[in-house]
Enzyme design. Structure first.
Site, PDB file in Angstrom:
ATOM      1  CE1 TYR A 157     129.037 -31.668 -12.245  1.00  0.00           C
ATOM      2  CE2 TYR A 157     128.210 -33.535 -10.985  1.00  0.00           C
ATOM      3  CZ  TYR A 157     129.183 -32.579 -11.213  1.00  0.00           C
ATOM      4  OH  TYR A 157     130.308 -32.529 -10.413  1.00  0.00           O
ATOM      5  CG  ASP A 259     126.647 -40.220 -16.143  1.00  0.00           C
ATOM      6  OD1 ASP A 259     126.489 -41.043 -15.222  1.00  0.00           O
ATOM      7  OD2 ASP A 259     126.997 -39.040 -15.945  1.00  0.00           O
ATOM      8  CE  LYS A 287     125.681 -39.314  -7.874  1.00  0.00           C
ATOM      9  NZ  LYS A 287     125.741 -38.212  -6.953  1.00  0.00           N
TER      10      LYS A 287
HETATM   11  C1  LIG Z   1     124.733 -38.280 -13.653  1.00  0.00           C
HETATM   12  C2  LIG Z   1     125.977 -38.016 -12.878  1.00  0.00           C
HETATM   13  N1  LIG Z   1     127.165 -38.350 -13.410  1.00  0.00           N
HETATM   14  C3  LIG Z   1     128.316 -38.142 -12.762  1.00  0.00           C
HETATM   15  C4  LIG Z   1     128.322 -37.564 -11.518  1.00  0.00           C
HETATM   16  C5  LIG Z   1     129.625 -37.322 -10.813  1.00  0.00           C
HETATM   17  O1  LIG Z   1     129.762 -38.211  -9.760  1.00  0.00           O
HETATM   18  P1  LIG Z   1     130.761 -37.874  -8.570  1.00  0.00           P
HETATM   19  O2  LIG Z   1     130.165 -36.753  -7.791  1.00  0.00           O
HETATM   20  O3  LIG Z   1     130.819 -39.180  -7.801  1.00  0.00           O
HETATM   21  O4  LIG Z   1     132.067 -37.526  -9.152  1.00  0.00           O
HETATM   22  C6  LIG Z   1     127.117 -37.188 -10.912  1.00  0.00           C
HETATM   23  C7  LIG Z   1     127.090 -36.577  -9.574  1.00  0.00           C
HETATM   24  O5  LIG Z   1     126.081 -36.229  -9.038  1.00  0.00           O
HETATM   25  C8  LIG Z   1     125.911 -37.423 -11.627  1.00  0.00           C
HETATM   26  O6  LIG Z   1     124.727 -37.053 -11.126  1.00  0.00           O
END
Ligand SMILES: Cc1ncc(COP(=O)(O)O)c(C=O)c1O
Length: 448
Positions: A157, A259, A287
């Site tokens: 994700y 990511d 985060k």
């Molecule tokens: C690995 C990863 N990338 C991107 C995101 C997206 O982040 P956001 O919810 O701040 O848009 C998440 C969200 O949990 C994530 O776990």
């Protein structure tokens, strides 16, 4: 043991509901004006959402007055813990001076310089969420290479934008064969043309990756990977996987994007980049870096980021570099997430993971534990999980009963089977021991 799970879930759900009536009431009232009664669908988890009133240190309190040690930590954001005195001070000071100008301020350079040091990337831009960070990284890769196709890993994700909301949790009947997974849109509303531009490969499968690059010669802009998958419990990369994936991408003229929204600044000061010694071409962060404020950052190679300097690729946002976010990020990165903080994560994580392993060993449970710095999880299967197809062999009711046990005994975990725990600098050995004790009680009840 499997038969016991059903009856334990029923008992625990009843106990859960009886102590969360105010939450239930608020949820019902919210539904009159808010879809599903929650601001993000990820907050609508069974048995029902828990409305939180406040947090301090390692604890949060819900609107019914239940106290929890918080291992959810806002889906892995709050590694500084709640209402950290230094964050409160930094934000209070900043609020008095004004909270938004959409003009650069002094903290922007300080935060970028610290991220550059940690992640070994010379140039940075800011955003407001993980979604924005991965969206910008994908756009930069496309702009730099002049190619459209993106490759992602099955079941990662990366946020809620169209290019990457593909095969996030594909159902077995549509996911395609393991050696050539299909590109499956996550929910409706995603244009097929965009989904079709995203190819999907299994994690830890280099021959498959090589075949995919061969299938689309000169068309792939980037491979985006979450270097440690953190939305399937925790799935580690095989030794050498990340370095080899980078080599394959480069050999085919494509970029590697990490990511690090979840791994960044949590599994080591410089995230997976530092921990595994592989520097990608672009990194997306969010985060933990913002100390509890909405944040995102993209770092990258000088020539790739130069596409912004040269006005070839646009990177915009009214709230990018917002003073509140930058003040919190500066404080988080320079004063809270110090080497001592990482030593603390390692020490309490050893107590937590060690305690859980002892219970699993004593009770001969078919589970295992993985922990990395501030993060970790129990995986409800004996053997290591290497990819989504392995993960699908796990019965999710184990994770659910475990979540209920923890929740009813004063430990808040992120909902859903895929999630893991997040420790904070304010968690103590007693806090993690509570998690172990609850797990031991579950193990006793499961095995009799
Ligand atoms: C690995 C990863 N990338 C991107 C995101 C997206 O982040 P956001 O919810 O701040 O848009 C998440 C969200 O949990 C994530 O776990």
């Amino acid at each position: 043991m499997a038969e016991r799970v059903g009856s334990l879930i029923a008992k625990e759900e009843e106990a859960f509901r009886s102590r969360r009536q105010r939450s239930d009431q608020m949820w019902k009232e919210a539904k009159a004006f808010v879809s599903k009664g929650v601001p993000s669908s990820f907050q609508d988890a069974p048995p029902q959402p828990i409305f939180i009133d406040r947090g301090k240190g390692s604890r949060v309190w819900d609107v019914d007055g239940n106290e929890y040690v918080d291992f959810h930590n806002g889906f892995g954001v709050m590694v500084v813990g709640h209402a950290h005195p230094l964050i409160v001070e930094a934000l209070t000071e900043r609020i008095r001076l004004g909270t938004h100008f959409a003009q650069p301020g002094a903290d922007v350079k300080v935060v970028a310089e610290e991220l550059a040091r940690r992640f070994n990337q010379p140039q940075w831009r800011f955003a407001n969420s993980g979604t924005e960070a991965t969206l910008d990284a994908v756009r930069l890769a496309r702009g730099f290479t002049g190619r459209d196709r993106i490759v992602k890993i099955e079941a990662t994700y990366h946020g809620h934008h169209d290019s990457l909301m593909v095969s996030v949790e594909p159902k077995p009947d549509v996911m395609g064969p393991a050696d050539q997974p299909a590109s499956v849109p996550y929910y409706q509303g995603m244009p097929k043309a965009i989904t079709d531009l995203t190819s999907v490969v299994g994690f830890n499968d280099l021959p498959q990756l090589e075949r995919l690059f061969a299938r689309y010669p000169g068309q792939i802009a980037a491979l985006i990977v979450e270097p440690v998958m953190m939305n399937l419990g925790i799935v580690l990369p095989d030794d050498g996987y990340l370095a080899e994936a980078k080599e394959i991408a480069h050999r085919h003229g494509a970029l590697l994007i990490f990511d690090e929204v979840k791994t960044g600044c949590t599994i080591s000061p410089g995230g997976a980049t530092e921990r595994f010694g592989v520097t990608p071409d672009l990194v997306a962060l969010a985060k933990a870096i913002g100390g509890g404020t909405p944040c995102g950052a993209i770092g990258g190679r000088a020539d790739v980021m130069a596409t912004i300097d040269d006005d070839k690729v646009a990177q915009f946002g009214t709230f990018n570099g917002n003073p509140l976010t930058m003040a919190a990020a500066r404080t988080t990165l320079t004063r809270i997430l110090t080497p001592a903080a990482y030593a603390h994560f390692d020490a309490i994580s050893e107590v937590l993971a060690g305690g859980l392993r002892e219970v699993i060993g004593e009770r001969e449970l078919p589970f295992h534990v993985t922990s990395l710095g501030a993060r970790g999880s129990v995986t409800y299967r004996k053997e290591r999980v290497r990819n989504y197809r392995d993960y699908l062999t796990i019965d999710k009711s184990w994770a659910y009963v475990s979540w209920l046990y923890q929740c009813n005994r004063g430990v808040l975990m992120a909902p859903f089977a895929e999630e893991n725990w997040t420790l904070s600098v304010q968690h103590s050995e007693q806090d993690v021991q509570r998690y172990v004790d609850n797990f031991a009680e579950l193990a006793r009840d499961l095995t009799g």
